[in-house]
Enzyme design. Sequence first.
Site, PDB file in Angstrom:
ATOM      1  N   THR A 124      46.108  32.634  36.838  1.00 34.38           N
ATOM      2  CA  THR A 124      47.214  31.818  37.321  1.00 34.38           C
ATOM      3  C   THR A 124      48.540  32.572  37.340  1.00 34.38           C
ATOM      4  OG1 THR A 124      48.556  29.892  36.720  1.00 34.38           O
ATOM      5  CG2 THR A 124      47.372  30.931  34.935  1.00 34.38           C
ATOM      6  N   ASP A 125      49.437  32.145  38.225  1.00 36.26           N
ATOM      7  CA  ASP A 125      50.790  32.722  38.248  1.00 36.26           C
ATOM      8  C   ASP A 125      51.566  32.374  36.978  1.00 36.26           C
ATOM      9  OD1 ASP A 125      51.244  29.996  38.749  1.00 36.26           O
ATOM     10  OD2 ASP A 125      52.447  30.324  40.551  1.00 36.26           O
ATOM     11  N   GLU A 126      51.100  31.352  36.241  1.00 38.32           N
ATOM     12  CA  GLU A 126      51.853  30.920  35.052  1.00 38.32           C
ATOM     13  C   GLU A 126      51.888  31.991  33.970  1.00 38.32           C
ATOM     14  OE1 GLU A 126      51.395  26.992  33.611  1.00 38.32           O
ATOM     15  OE2 GLU A 126      51.321  26.121  35.619  1.00 38.32           O
ATOM     16  N   TYR A 149      48.835  26.645  27.412  1.00 33.71           N
ATOM     17  CA  TYR A 149      47.890  26.904  28.514  1.00 33.71           C
ATOM     18  C   TYR A 149      48.077  28.313  29.074  1.00 33.71           C
ATOM     19  CZ  TYR A 149      46.350  27.201  33.364  1.00 33.71           C
ATOM     20  OH  TYR A 149      45.795  27.646  34.555  1.00 33.71           O
TER      21      TYR A 149
HETATM   22  P1  NAD Z   1      39.786  21.745  36.227  1.00 30.20           P
HETATM   23  O1  NAD Z   1      40.377  21.304  34.939  1.00 30.20           O
HETATM   24  O2  NAD Z   1      39.806  20.825  37.388  1.00 30.20           O
HETATM   25  O3  NAD Z   1      38.262  22.176  36.000  1.00 30.20           O
HETATM   26  C1  NAD Z   1      37.843  22.913  34.882  1.00 30.20           C
HETATM   27  C2  NAD Z   1      36.322  22.902  34.840  1.00 30.20           C
HETATM   28  O4  NAD Z   1      35.905  23.720  33.738  1.00 30.20           O
HETATM   29  C3  NAD Z   1      35.727  21.502  34.600  1.00 30.20           C
HETATM   30  O5  NAD Z   1      34.632  21.297  35.460  1.00 30.20           O
HETATM   31  C4  NAD Z   1      35.274  21.541  33.144  1.00 30.20           C
HETATM   32  O6  NAD Z   1      34.159  20.701  32.880  1.00 30.20           O
HETATM   33  C5  NAD Z   1      34.919  23.017  32.990  1.00 30.20           C
HETATM   34  N1  NAD Z   1      35.008  23.460  31.588  1.00 30.20           N
HETATM   35  C6  NAD Z   1      36.038  23.266  30.714  1.00 30.20           C
HETATM   36  N2  NAD Z   1      35.731  23.785  29.523  1.00 30.20           N
HETATM   37  C7  NAD Z   1      34.508  24.332  29.636  1.00 30.20           C
HETATM   38  C8  NAD Z   1      33.652  25.048  28.742  1.00 30.20           C
HETATM   39  N3  NAD Z   1      34.000  25.278  27.461  1.00 30.20           N
HETATM   40  N4  NAD Z   1      32.456  25.492  29.206  1.00 30.20           N
HETATM   41  C9  NAD Z   1      32.079  25.262  30.486  1.00 30.20           C
HETATM   42  N5  NAD Z   1      32.823  24.576  31.367  1.00 30.20           N
HETATM   43  C10 NAD Z   1      34.032  24.125  30.950  1.00 30.20           C
HETATM   44  O7  NAD Z   1      40.511  23.120  36.581  1.00 30.20           O
HETATM   45  P2  NAD Z   1      40.951  23.717  38.002  1.00 30.20           P
HETATM   46  O8  NAD Z   1      42.290  23.202  38.348  1.00 30.20           O
HETATM   47  O9  NAD Z   1      39.831  23.576  38.958  1.00 30.20           O
HETATM   48  O10 NAD Z   1      41.136  25.260  37.603  1.00 30.20           O
HETATM   49  C11 NAD Z   1      40.028  26.153  37.646  1.00 30.20           C
HETATM   50  C12 NAD Z   1      40.484  27.533  37.221  1.00 30.20           C
HETATM   51  O11 NAD Z   1      41.517  27.988  38.101  1.00 30.20           O
HETATM   52  C13 NAD Z   1      41.091  27.579  35.814  1.00 30.20           C
HETATM   53  O12 NAD Z   1      40.680  28.779  35.214  1.00 30.20           O
HETATM   54  C14 NAD Z   1      42.589  27.600  36.047  1.00 30.20           C
HETATM   55  O13 NAD Z   1      43.251  28.267  35.020  1.00 30.20           O
HETATM   56  C15 NAD Z   1      42.666  28.370  37.364  1.00 30.20           C
HETATM   57  N6  NAD Z   1      43.828  28.057  38.216  1.00 30.20           N
HETATM   58  C16 NAD Z   1      44.130  26.767  38.548  1.00 30.20           C
HETATM   59  C17 NAD Z   1      45.185  26.497  39.416  1.00 30.20           C
HETATM   60  C18 NAD Z   1      45.537  25.078  39.826  1.00 30.20           C
HETATM   61  O14 NAD Z   1      46.547  24.885  40.507  1.00 30.20           O
HETATM   62  N7  NAD Z   1      44.752  24.080  39.497  1.00 30.20           N
HETATM   63  C19 NAD Z   1      45.963  27.560  39.918  1.00 30.20           C
HETATM   64  C20 NAD Z   1      45.635  28.867  39.536  1.00 30.20           C
HETATM   65  C21 NAD Z   1      44.551  29.107  38.702  1.00 30.20           C
HETATM   66  O1  DAU Z   2      50.826  27.493  38.911  1.00 29.09           O
HETATM   67  C1  DAU Z   2      49.441  27.364  38.731  1.00 29.09           C
HETATM   68  C2  DAU Z   2      49.164  26.248  37.751  1.00 29.09           C
HETATM   69  O2  DAU Z   2      49.457  25.030  38.445  1.00 29.09           O
HETATM   70  C3  DAU Z   2      47.738  26.233  37.230  1.00 29.09           C
HETATM   71  O3  DAU Z   2      47.506  27.407  36.492  1.00 29.09           O
HETATM   72  C4  DAU Z   2      47.486  25.001  36.360  1.00 29.09           C
HETATM   73  O4  DAU Z   2      46.114  24.952  35.980  1.00 29.09           O
HETATM   74  C5  DAU Z   2      47.828  23.765  37.163  1.00 29.09           C
HETATM   75  O5  DAU Z   2      47.691  22.612  36.353  1.00 29.09           O
HETATM   76  C6  DAU Z   2      49.261  23.851  37.696  1.00 29.09           C
HETATM   77  O6  DAU Z   2      50.220  23.787  36.607  1.00 29.09           O
HETATM   78  P1  DAU Z   2      51.570  22.921  36.722  1.00 29.09           P
HETATM   79  O7  DAU Z   2      52.035  22.623  35.363  1.00 29.09           O
HETATM   80  O8  DAU Z   2      52.531  23.550  37.675  1.00 29.09           O
HETATM   81  O9  DAU Z   2      50.966  21.599  37.457  1.00 29.09           O
HETATM   82  P2  DAU Z   2      51.258  20.043  37.239  1.00 29.09           P
HETATM   83  O10 DAU Z   2      50.598  19.344  38.390  1.00 29.09           O
HETATM   84  O11 DAU Z   2      50.954  19.578  35.880  1.00 29.09           O
HETATM   85  O12 DAU Z   2      52.834  19.963  37.450  1.00 29.09           O
HETATM   86  C7  DAU Z   2      53.459  20.407  38.659  1.00 29.09           C
HETATM   87  C8  DAU Z   2      54.955  20.165  38.498  1.00 29.09           C
HETATM   88  O13 DAU Z   2      55.203  18.764  38.492  1.00 29.09           O
HETATM   89  C9  DAU Z   2      55.539  20.699  37.212  1.00 29.09           C
HETATM   90  O14 DAU Z   2      56.843  21.186  37.466  1.00 29.09           O
HETATM   91  C10 DAU Z   2      55.617  19.472  36.298  1.00 29.09           C
HETATM   92  C11 DAU Z   2      55.850  18.338  37.278  1.00 29.09           C
HETATM   93  N1  DAU Z   2      55.275  17.032  36.914  1.00 29.09           N
HETATM   94  C12 DAU Z   2      53.954  16.955  36.607  1.00 29.09           C
HETATM   95  C13 DAU Z   2      53.374  15.749  36.279  1.00 29.09           C
HETATM   96  C14 DAU Z   2      51.906  15.663  35.916  1.00 29.09           C
HETATM   97  C15 DAU Z   2      56.076  15.890  36.941  1.00 29.09           C
HETATM   98  O15 DAU Z   2      57.296  15.957  37.261  1.00 29.09           O
HETATM   99  N2  DAU Z   2      55.499  14.693  36.625  1.00 29.09           N
HETATM  100  C16 DAU Z   2      54.186  14.569  36.279  1.00 29.09           C
HETATM  101  O16 DAU Z   2      53.734  13.422  35.978  1.00 29.09           O
END
Ligand code: NAD
Ligand code: DAU
Length: 336
Positions: A124-126, A149
Amino acid sequence: MQRWIVTGGAGFIGSNLVRQILATRPEVEVTVYDALTYAGHRESLVDCEANPRFRFVQGDICDGPALSAAVAGAQRVYHLAAESHVDRSIHGPAEFVRTNVEGTFRVLEAVRAAKGVRLVHVSTDEVYGSLGPTGLFTEETPIDPSSPYSSSKASSDLLVQAWCRTFKIDAVITRCSNNYGPYQMPEKLIPVMVRKALAGQPLPVYGDGLNVRDWIHVDDHNRGVLLAGDKGESGRVYNLGGEAERTNLALVKRLLAHLGRPESLIAYVTDRPGHDRRYAMDITRARRELGFEPEVRFEPGLDATIDWYQQNAAWCDAVEGNASHRAHLTRNYQQR
Ligand code: NAD
Ligand code: DAU
């Protein structure tokens, strides 16, 4: 026939990745390896279940022997399994260290033992922390995470780097910005806001709502992840992003307009501790070396995503039934 493993394949990005692999790679058989936590759902894979090239193994990535058995004989592992939600990591960081750090260690050991497996570690970019009003994250930006995280993801990236250098495993790391699209757990900004707007409830915007995220459609992210697996240089990091910076407030206002709901539903609530102000990705390397190009424009992509959540209320109801998820929502929003 190739055999690829997708850890976390029942989650948001993983389930969309599996769908994309089955649709575009006829020579590949996919095994999802997923623990089915509160964030993993077989319902997100219903349209894949009947495909003869699809397999599902319920397993924890921290279970070394079970994971090794799944990885043996595979050509690629796409590692997406993680605890992924920043707010949950603030309320309970232990599970993030276990799954994201120890779990990635187990994945690396399984890949090392299997030999001949290419690992794509999805990060992730985070991990880069927060930007000021200008500038972009490049792959050379120092790691500087803010939340439990993002620090657990940064730790996992460093483990992958060390296993490449020391044990010569074949691995690439992708770092992507905020994904949106179907099958995202209604704990993240867009699905939370759609569900609340449809219910006529206040939309909880953290702080002043001027935090900026760089949005990318999940299908574009997954195209980049697959390109990294096909063409990425071992040991190298690739930034992926959609070049669509928006403030949370602008996004929420557009979402309300699309649903025909009033802006008076917006409620400013207590900010997230350690809330990163701005993310924005420089994707030059992925463009040049992988041929990556985001294709989905943000506003039409957002509108289609909002429509998907409206049309798939049954999926939302099912995943929202999880007790751990309900407890998180109560704790997270009642105390703001
Ligand atoms: P998500 O929370 O929707 O899905 C996570 C999945 O991992 C679930 O199916 C869960 O059951 C499984 N999991 C959790 N713990 C586990 C364990 N111990 N063993 C096996 N399976 C397990 O997450 P997502 O948003 O789909 O993100 C997927 C990946 O992409 C993560 O590694 C996250 O850090 C990365 N990522 C997410 C975003 C985003 O915007 N959502 C952006 C950049 C990178
Ligand atoms: O940047 C990549 C990341 O994006 C991934 O690595 C993470 O897995 C993914 O969850 C996401 O992280 P964020 O924290 O950016 O996503 P979230 O949807 O939780 O929040 C997006 C923005 O919105 C953030 O600035 C917080 C704000 N927010 C979020 C929620 C849930 C609100 O203002 N209100 C809310 O209720």
